[in-house]
Design a protein around this motif. Structure first.
Motif, PDB file in Angstrom:
ATOM      1  N   CYS A   1      52.465  27.219  58.694  1.00  0.00           N
ATOM      2  CA  CYS A   1      52.810  28.098  57.576  1.00  0.00           C
ATOM      3  C   CYS A   1      54.230  28.652  57.753  1.00  0.00           C
ATOM      4  CB  CYS A   1      51.811  29.248  57.497  1.00  0.00           C
ATOM      5  SG  CYS A   1      52.186  30.436  56.195  1.00  0.00           S
TER       6      CYS A   1
ATOM      7  N   CYS B   1      53.811  32.886  57.933  1.00  0.00           N
ATOM      8  CA  CYS B   1      53.245  33.613  59.084  1.00  0.00           C
ATOM      9  C   CYS B   1      53.213  32.775  60.363  1.00  0.00           C
ATOM     10  CB  CYS B   1      51.843  34.122  58.750  1.00  0.00           C
ATOM     11  SG  CYS B   1      50.582  32.841  58.725  1.00  0.00           S
TER      12      CYS B   1
ATOM     13  N   CYS C   1      47.238  28.426  53.619  1.00  0.00           N
ATOM     14  CA  CYS C   1      47.218  29.017  54.960  1.00  0.00           C
ATOM     15  C   CYS C   1      45.949  29.847  55.152  1.00  0.00           C
ATOM     16  CB  CYS C   1      48.447  29.888  55.172  1.00  0.00           C
ATOM     17  SG  CYS C   1      48.428  30.748  56.768  1.00  0.00           S
TER      18      CYS C   1
ATOM     19  N   CYS D   1      47.307  33.831  55.884  1.00  0.00           N
ATOM     20  CA  CYS D   1      47.969  34.709  54.906  1.00  0.00           C
ATOM     21  C   CYS D   1      47.798  34.259  53.455  1.00  0.00           C
ATOM     22  CB  CYS D   1      49.454  34.850  55.248  1.00  0.00           C
ATOM     23  SG  CYS D   1      50.442  33.381  54.895  1.00  0.00           S
TER      24      CYS D   1
ATOM     25  N   THR E   1      49.229  31.720  51.921  1.00  0.00           N
ATOM     26  CA  THR E   1      50.353  30.989  51.338  1.00  0.00           C
ATOM     27  C   THR E   1      49.914  29.570  50.987  1.00  0.00           C
ATOM     28  OG1 THR E   1      51.987  32.268  52.536  1.00  0.00           O
ATOM     29  CG2 THR E   1      52.661  30.067  51.836  1.00  0.00           C
TER      30      THR E   1
HETATM   31 ZN   LIG Z   1      50.410  31.901  56.672  1.00  0.00          ZN
END
Ligand SMILES: [Zn+2]
Length: 131
Positions: A28, A31, A42, A45, A47
């Motif tokens: 990612c 993060c 992800c 987080c 994403t």
């Molecule tokens: Zn992430």
């Protein structure tokens, strides 16, 4: 990422899982979380579309177990291990192949990638055998 863009992201099963020398997953950009196999989103987080990432071909065997029940492509007994990759990638699980000697927790291992039709597709060998 909107729904239309998300629908164009290849599914996990369609993405490469190795490059012939090492395992390929995702990292990612927001993060730094890593996944193997790659994820579309992800897990830490949220994403969308973490970048494809090639992980280190080496790692450390954390723990292992010997399995006495055969599976297709895996005649018993065989050894499965949990490996921490050297570049901080995700912990991965895979077969550990030795010359018949007992593996040791903490030993250095290297991934081996088999032919596309081979089962399992990848496994780990002690670094001292890797040559
Ligand atoms: Zn992430």
């Amino acid at each position: 990422m909107g729904l239309n863009a998300a629908l164009k992201v290849p599914t996990t099963a369609e993405r490469p899982r190795d490059n012939g020398h090492a395992l390929v997953g995702s990292r990612c950009g927001q993060c730094g979380a890593t996944s193997f196999p790659a994820r579309a989103v992800c897990h830490r987080c949220g994403t969308a579309a973490p970048a494809e990432h090639t992980f280190a071909a080496t790692g450390v065997l954390l723990t292992y177990t010997t399995v006495h029940v055969p599976r297709p492509g895996l005649p018993a007994p065989y050894t499965l291990g949990q490996i921490a990759l050297d570049d901080g990638g995700p912990m991965v699980f895979g077969q550990v192949r030795t010359d018949g000697t007992e593996p040791e927790a903490g030993m250095a291992v290297r991934v081996r990638i088999g032919a596309p039709s081979e089962t399992p597709r990848y496994w780990f060998v002690p670094e001292r055998f890797a040559g």
